[in-house]
Design a protein around this motif. Structure first.
Motif, PDB file in Angstrom:
ATOM      1  N   LYS A  48       0.834  -1.208   0.000  1.00 29.22           N
ATOM      2  CA  LYS A  48       0.000   0.000   0.000  1.00 29.22           C
ATOM      3  C   LYS A  48       0.864   1.252   0.000  1.00 29.22           C
ATOM      4  N   ALA A  49       1.923   1.240   0.794  1.00 33.60           N
ATOM      5  CA  ALA A  49       2.824   2.393   0.828  1.00 33.60           C
ATOM      6  C   ALA A  49       3.492   2.582  -0.533  1.00 33.60           C
ATOM      7  N   ALA A  50       3.968   1.501  -1.126  1.00 34.00           N
ATOM      8  CA  ALA A  50       4.623   1.583  -2.433  1.00 34.00           C
ATOM      9  C   ALA A  50       3.651   2.088  -3.493  1.00 34.00           C
ATOM     10  N   ASP A  51       2.431   1.597  -3.477  1.00 31.87           N
ATOM     11  CA  ASP A  51       1.422   2.056  -4.439  1.00 31.87           C
ATOM     12  C   ASP A  51       1.172   3.551  -4.277  1.00 31.87           C
ATOM     13  N   TRP A  52       1.064   4.009  -3.040  1.00 31.03           N
ATOM     14  CA  TRP A  52       0.834   5.433  -2.789  1.00 31.03           C
ATOM     15  C   TRP A  52       2.011   6.250  -3.307  1.00 31.03           C
ATOM     16  N   VAL A  53       3.215   5.834  -2.985  1.00 30.86           N
ATOM     17  CA  VAL A  53       4.423   6.552  -3.419  1.00 30.86           C
ATOM     18  C   VAL A  53       4.461   6.651  -4.941  1.00 30.86           C
ATOM     19  N   LYS A  54       4.220   5.533  -5.607  1.00 29.49           N
ATOM     20  CA  LYS A  54       4.292   5.520  -7.072  1.00 29.49           C
ATOM     21  C   LYS A  54       3.156   6.336  -7.699  1.00 29.49           C
ATOM     22  N   SER A  55       1.958   6.224  -7.182  1.00 31.60           N
ATOM     23  CA  SER A  55       0.831   6.945  -7.779  1.00 31.60           C
ATOM     24  C   SER A  55       0.897   8.449  -7.541  1.00 31.60           C
ATOM     25  N   HIS A  56       1.587   8.876  -6.486  1.00 33.41           N
ATOM     26  CA  HIS A  56       1.716  10.302  -6.174  1.00 33.41           C
ATOM     27  C   HIS A  56       3.093  10.855  -6.562  1.00 33.41           C
ATOM     28  N   HIS A  57       3.898  10.018  -7.192  1.00 28.32           N
ATOM     29  CA  HIS A  57       5.238  10.430  -7.648  1.00 28.32           C
ATOM     30  C   HIS A  57       6.063  11.045  -6.511  1.00 28.32           C
ATOM     31  N   ALA A  58       5.916  10.476  -5.340  1.00 30.16           N
ATOM     32  CA  ALA A  58       6.648  10.970  -4.171  1.00 30.16           C
ATOM     33  C   ALA A  58       8.131  10.639  -4.320  1.00 30.16           C
ATOM     34  N   ARG A  59       8.964  11.593  -3.961  1.00 32.70           N
ATOM     35  CA  ARG A  59      10.407  11.407  -4.063  1.00 32.70           C
ATOM     36  C   ARG A  59      11.099  11.442  -2.703  1.00 32.70           C
ATOM     37  N   ASN A  60      10.312  11.477  -1.651  1.00 32.63           N
ATOM     38  CA  ASN A  60      10.868  11.575  -0.307  1.00 32.63           C
ATOM     39  C   ASN A  60      10.188  10.550   0.591  1.00 32.63           C
ATOM     40  N   VAL A  61      10.810   9.390   0.714  1.00 27.30           N
ATOM     41  CA  VAL A  61      10.277   8.322   1.549  1.00 27.30           C
ATOM     42  C   VAL A  61      11.292   8.067   2.654  1.00 27.30           C
ATOM     43  N   ARG A  62      10.867   8.283   3.866  1.00 20.26           N
ATOM     44  CA  ARG A  62      11.755   8.084   5.014  1.00 20.26           C
ATOM     45  C   ARG A  62      11.267   6.860   5.778  1.00 20.26           C
TER      46      ARG A  62
END
Length: 127
Positions: A48-62
Motif C-alpha cells: 500500500k505504501a509503495a502504491d501510494w508513493v508511485k501513484s503520487h510520484h513521491a520522491r521523499n520516503v523516510r
C-alpha cells in the motif's frame, strides 16, 4: 508469532495545509520482540505504501525503525536499523526507486504507548 501491521494516516504530524496533510500518509508496521520478520500483513502495508508513493510520484520516503527499551543501546540501534532495512528492501522490491528512500534506525526511544507499539517501522512519505 505474528507480526502486527497497520496502516495509519498521521495527518497532524505533517506541516502544510489540511489538504496537504491528509494526502501525506505515514504507514506503520509493528514487530514482535527482537524480530525483523515480514509477514503477509506487513507485506500488505508495504505494498500500500509503495502504491501510494508511485501513484503520487513521491520522491521523499523516510523509513524510520524503532526498538523497545528491553535490550542494550547498541542492540536496540542494530535492531531498529535492521527493521528499517527490511522495510526499505520491501519498498524497493515493490517498485519504489531506491533513490527516493532514506532509512534510519533510532534505537530505543521514549514512547508513550506500549512496548509493542515501540517495536515499529514508520514509512513517512513526503513530496
Amino acid at each position: 508469532m505474528r507480526l502486527i501491521a497497520s496502516l495509519v494516516v498521521v495527518a497532524g504530524l505533517v506541516l502544510g495545509s489540511p489538504a496537504a496533510r491528509a494526502q501525506q500518509p505515514s504507514f506503520v508496521i509493528f514487530f514482535q520482540l527482537w524480530s525483523a520478520a515480514i509477514d503477509d500483513q506487513a507485506q500488505d502495508v508495504i505494498a500500500k505504501a509503495a502504491d501510494w508513493v508511485k501513484s503520487h510520484h513521491a520522491r521523499n520516503v523516510r523509513v524510520v525503525g524503532f526498538a523497545d527499551p528491553t535490550g542494550s543501546k547498541k542492540a536496540n540501534i542494530l535492531m531498529s536499523e535492521l527493521r528499517a532495512q527490511v522495510v526499505a528492501d520491501g519498498l524497493t522490491a515493490a517498485g519504489v526507486a531506491p533513490g527516493a528512500i532514506r532509512q534510519v534506525g533510532t534505537g530505543s526511544v521514549e514512547f508513550a504507548g506500549s512496548s509493542q507499539e515501540a517495536r515499529r517501522v514508520e514509512i513517512r512519505v513526503g513530496k
